[in-house]
Design a protein around this motif. Structure first.
Motif, mmCIF file in Angstrom:
data_model
loop_
_atom_site.group_PDB
_atom_site.id
_atom_site.type_symbol
_atom_site.label_atom_id
_atom_site.label_comp_id
_atom_site.label_asym_id
_atom_site.label_seq_id
_atom_site.Cartn_x
_atom_site.Cartn_y
_atom_site.Cartn_z
ATOM 1 N N SER A 247 0.813 -1.223 0.000
ATOM 2 C CA SER A 247 0.000 0.000 0.000
ATOM 3 C C SER A 247 0.839 1.263 0.000
ATOM 4 C CB SER A 247 -0.916 0.035 1.220
ATOM 5 O OG SER A 247 -1.785 -1.052 1.171
ATOM 6 N N LEU A 294 -7.338 3.685 2.639
ATOM 7 C CA LEU A 294 -7.051 2.420 1.949
ATOM 8 C C LEU A 294 -8.319 1.658 1.605
ATOM 9 C CD1 LEU A 294 -3.880 0.718 3.386
ATOM 10 C CD2 LEU A 294 -4.155 2.240 1.427
ATOM 11 N N ALA A 297 -9.212 2.218 -1.787
ATOM 12 C CA ALA A 297 -8.198 1.947 -2.813
ATOM 13 C C ALA A 297 -8.607 0.766 -3.685
ATOM 14 C CB ALA A 297 -6.851 1.678 -2.151
ATOM 15 N N ALA A 302 -4.016 -2.936 -3.301
ATOM 16 C CA ALA A 302 -5.123 -2.768 -2.366
ATOM 17 C C ALA A 302 -5.691 -4.115 -1.919
ATOM 18 C CB ALA A 302 -6.222 -1.922 -3.012
ATOM 19 N N ARG A 305 -4.106 -5.225 1.213
ATOM 20 C CA ARG A 305 -3.984 -4.246 2.293
ATOM 21 C C ARG A 305 -4.253 -4.888 3.644
ATOM 22 N NH1 ARG A 305 -8.138 -1.328 4.565
ATOM 23 N NH2 ARG A 305 -10.193 -2.206 4.201
ATOM 24 N N GLU A 524 -4.430 5.671 -8.473
ATOM 25 C CA GLU A 524 -4.263 4.842 -7.275
ATOM 26 C C GLU A 524 -2.908 5.098 -6.615
ATOM 27 O OE1 GLU A 524 -6.390 3.007 -5.511
ATOM 28 O OE2 GLU A 524 -7.832 3.843 -6.925
ATOM 29 N N ARG A 527 -3.188 8.057 -4.510
ATOM 30 C CA ARG A 527 -3.889 7.775 -3.259
ATOM 31 C C ARG A 527 -2.911 7.152 -2.247
ATOM 32 N NH1 ARG A 527 -9.417 6.689 -2.957
ATOM 33 N NH2 ARG A 527 -9.449 5.802 -5.046
ATOM 34 N N ARG A 528 -2.072 6.263 -2.752
ATOM 35 C CA ARG A 528 -1.087 5.647 -1.849
ATOM 36 C C ARG A 528 -0.100 6.687 -1.323
ATOM 37 N NH1 ARG A 528 -1.364 1.451 -5.912
ATOM 38 N NH2 ARG A 528 0.511 2.267 -6.917
ATOM 39 N N TYR A 531 -1.656 8.252 1.466
ATOM 40 C CA TYR A 531 -1.600 7.308 2.589
ATOM 41 C C TYR A 531 -0.227 7.354 3.260
ATOM 42 C CZ TYR A 531 -1.254 2.699 4.868
ATOM 43 O OH TYR A 531 -1.035 1.680 5.759
#
Ligand code: ATP
Ligand code: MG
Length: 705
Positions: A247, A294, A297, A302, A305, A524, A527-528, A531
């Motif tokens: 992740s 997450l 995700a 993902a 995760r 994506e 997004r990580r 995170y």
């Protein structure tokens, strides 16, 4: 040694034979588990220190790992980045394998790529140039030669920024230019090392005799080229321990892939696989947001995760703040940072993280205005900075000239010797005003002084030559000394690190995800990246965005889609916080006077840079500043700074003083409209400044009311 570990971490430390894979989320103690594993193995006599190579992805992380290993009594173990480990081997074996000296390392690829494009008569704008450069890097780490590039793009369903044939042509010309000029680039260091290890079994044997045990941190971001190098180092042995978190894969744009981590079991069927889920770093509030991010995700990472479980006491809810414009966001952030510092959080335990490095400028300015010390990440290049190299030469000279002798009669301790030498290079006990190059130079020298102080504390009786040796070692390892201050860093550079308080700024669509993230996979990855940012915070987490770029601009920006359903007031999705304290506030920007777009007073251009906005003119437009007034303001500032025992820039920055000397305000209102003059400064210094301006304006020596 094992007391500080939980049962699963202990399992990692005890698995000293054969392949080991640790799959775990952020803050679960992966790095801690592997450093303990190495130290335990060394202590138990199973891992001879010199036979272990620990690899990680940033110089800073490698430095951190070395520090932790030293503390655990395993200082003899090499902890390096792939790049620095390869460079060292390449330097060592080059004369034998190729002959002569290793070609010079190219610092910045992009200029040479621009030249290559020009030779091919292909016109690239700035963005295309950046994208084409990334494509070349991708091609190299995936070991794709220019001729194969178009086919490789087609096969990987990659979105090339230009016609792949054109890029292939630029790539080929770029490689030719490098050969003509006898330079190599960053990727060549790995490629050449791989080449030598492949072609020369005698050299491969020699390397394998030296290193027998390998540990890789952040394995989710290994590129095919790094994996190839690792395979060559390993040969047919299996003493390999990898740790990672799919992740947190944030380098797939460079060709890295978490597949090696996720498929480790397939490749090594007898591997010990350990999963860690307890998060020791962050509070339940921070972890809740991380898990929420997450849960939305998608993609392969993902699917693997792991839900984090915080082990810490509850803390404050993450704060979400919307600002009217970017300078307001920076000012608001600086204000909050000042409050945290006032409440006892050390500046070194605070970070401001952003998506692209260009975002740093406005935060540098705002922090300087607020009198908060800061350091820019990228400090790993510390020992390459000119002033640091010069200082090194001076210190070496002093050591040779017998700087050590004075220690014998006890007249001068090591730190004062260092201060004396560095003062010939521009070090002063107080920092210079302003935030420009002079200040940067001073910060570097001050960091060296602090390093000498720390070194003398740890090694009483150490001499100047001992220090010079220590500096050389650090330089070789590129481990920068800690600069005490708020960290400003990109999200990518923050990987693996942690702070008590983290400010994630600029969280708008276009920045997060960044505009050029187009495909689902790219989004994506963004997004990580968020995170990774969220999970850097131990206790305080602040997320903010601004609705327009500059004051008075159109409020056309929207907060990042990734926080939808997670931040209060952003729609459904049942993942909202447990309430309390997390509400969206209007930032300071909401209360700001509404100003029109700021225009240059001289040429009328619309201003976008923070420094220019402060001056209200382009920085290179002629200034109508009253030089004499500026000088008087500076004198006054030095006095204030002395009285307050603070650096001068804490009173006002140079830019603010210039703006005052240009505008010559005569009322509180006029003075406070100058950026950098907030309510606090107005109250404290307003009367003084207006008096100085008034004296100047009337051309009189006495001060008018
Ligand atoms: P990342 O994925 O961000 O790299 P990580 O899994 O490597 O995180 P570490 O940096 O090793 O995590 O640990 C996170 C924090 O938790 C550190 O401050 C570490 O000292 C602490 N920690 C880890 N394990 C324990 C433990 N068993 N007891 C107490 N503290 C721990
Ligand atoms: Mg780690």
């Amino acid at each position: 040694m094992l007391d500080g570990l939980d049962p699963e971490q202990r399992e990692v430390a005890l698995a000293l034979h054969g392949p080991v894979c640790v799959l775990a989320g952020a803050g679960t103690g992966k790095t801690r588990a592997i450093t303990h594993r190495i130290a335990y193995g060394v202590r138990a006599g199973i891992l001879p220190p010199a036979s272990v190579l620990a690899v990680t992805f940033t110089n800073r992380a490698a430095g951190e790992m070395r520090g932790r290993l030293r503390q655990l009594g395993a200082g003899g173990v090499q902890a390096r980045t792939f790049h620095s480990a390869a460079l060292r081997q390449l330097q060592f074996f080059w004369p034998k394998a190729v002959g002569g000296e290793l070609p010079r390392l190219l610092e910045r690829k992009i200029q040479l790529v621009a030249e290559a494009a020009a030779r091919c008569r292909i016109r690239l704008d700035r963005n295309e140039l950046r994208d084409v450069t990334s494509e070349i890097e991708w091609a190299k780490v995936t070991q794709t030669v220019p001729a194969d590039y178009p086919a490789a793009v087609a096969k990987s369903v990659r979105d090339a920024p230009r016609d792949p044939a054109e890029i292939g042509q630029i790539y080929a010309t770029y490689e030719q230019l490098k050969r003509d000029r006898s330079v190599i680039d960053f990727e060549d260091v790995l490629l050449l090392t791989v080449g030598i290890l492949q072609d020369r079994p005698d050299i491969a044997d020699q390397v394998r005799r030296q290193y027998q045990h390998f540990v890789v941190d952040e394995y989710q971001d290994v590129s095919p080229l790094q994996q190839r190098l690792l395979d060559l180092w390993l040969g047919d042995r299996d003493s390999l321990c990898v740790v990672g978190d799919a992740s947190q894969t944030i380098y797939s744009f460079t060709g890295a892939t978490p597949d090696h981590l996720l498929n480790f079991r397939t490749r090594h069927p007898n591997a010990t696989v350990v999963k860690l889920v307890r998060d020791y770093r962050s509070t339940p509030q921070v972890v809740h947001l991380a898990n929420g991010l997450l849960s939305q995700a998608r993609g392969r990472a993902a699917e693997h995760r792991l839900e984090l479980i915080s082990q810490r006491d509850p803390g404050p809810e993450p704060a979400y703040t919307e600002y009217a414009d970017e300078p307001a966001e920076a000012e608001g952030t600086a204000r909050r940072i000042r409050d945290l510092i006032a409440a006892g959080v050390p500046a070194g335990e605070i970070a401001v993280l952003y998506r692209v490095n260009a975002q740093s400028e406005v935060y540098e300015q705002a922090l300087a205005d607020a009198g908060v010390p800061y350091q820019l990440r990228g400090a790993e290049r510390f020992f390459e900075r000119q002033e640091v190299r010069e200082a090194g030469v001076a210190l070496r000279g002093a050591a040779r000239a017998g700087g050590n002798d004075s220690l014998l009669d006890g007249t001068d301790d090591l730190p004062s010797q260092v201060r004396a030498v560095l003062s010939t290079k521009g070090w002063t006990s107080e920092p210079p005003a302003g935030s420009g190059a002079v200040r940067d130079r001073w910060e570097s020298l001050a960091a060296l002084v602090r390093l000498a102080e720390d070194f003398a504390r740890v090694k009483p009786g150490a001499t100047l030559s001992d220090l010079v040796t220590e500096l050389d070692e650090r330089a070789a390892a590129q481990h920068a000394p800690t600069v005490q201050g708020v960290t400003l860093a990109s999200l990518h550079a923050a990987k693996g690190l942690e702070w008590d308080a983290v400010f994630l700024v600029g969280l708008t669509e276009g920045m997060m995800p960044i505009t050029y993230a187009k495909t689902d996979e790219q989004v994506e990855e963004e997004r990580r990246l968020l995170y990774v940012g969220v999970t850097r915070a131990r206790l305080h987490l602040s997320l903010s965005w601004a609705l327009s770029r500059s004051p008075g601009g159109r409020a056309s920006r929207r907060p990042t889609r990734f926080l939808k359903g997670l931040r209060p007031g952003s729609g459904s999705v049942g993942a909202g916080g447990a309430g309390g304290g997390g509400g969206v506030e209007r930032g300071a920007g909401g209360r700001r006077k509404r100003r029109g777009p700021v225009q240059c007073r001289v040429c009328g251009a619309t201003l976008t840079e923070a420094g220019a906005m402060k001056l209200m003119r382009c920085e290179d437009c002629p200034s109508d500043m009253d030089e004499a007034l500026y000088e008087r303001l500076r004198e006054w500032r030095s006095e204030q700074a002395r009285e307050l025992g603070q650096p001068a820039y804490c009173v006002f920055t140079d830019k603010t003083l210039m703006a005052i000397a240009e505008r010559v305000p005569s009322t509180d209102g006029e003075l406070s409209s100058i950026s950098g003059v907030g309510a606090r400064k107005l109250e404290r210094f307003g009367a003084d400044v207006l008096a100085i301006c008034a004296g100047q304006e009337g051309g009189l020596d006495h001060i008018e009311d």
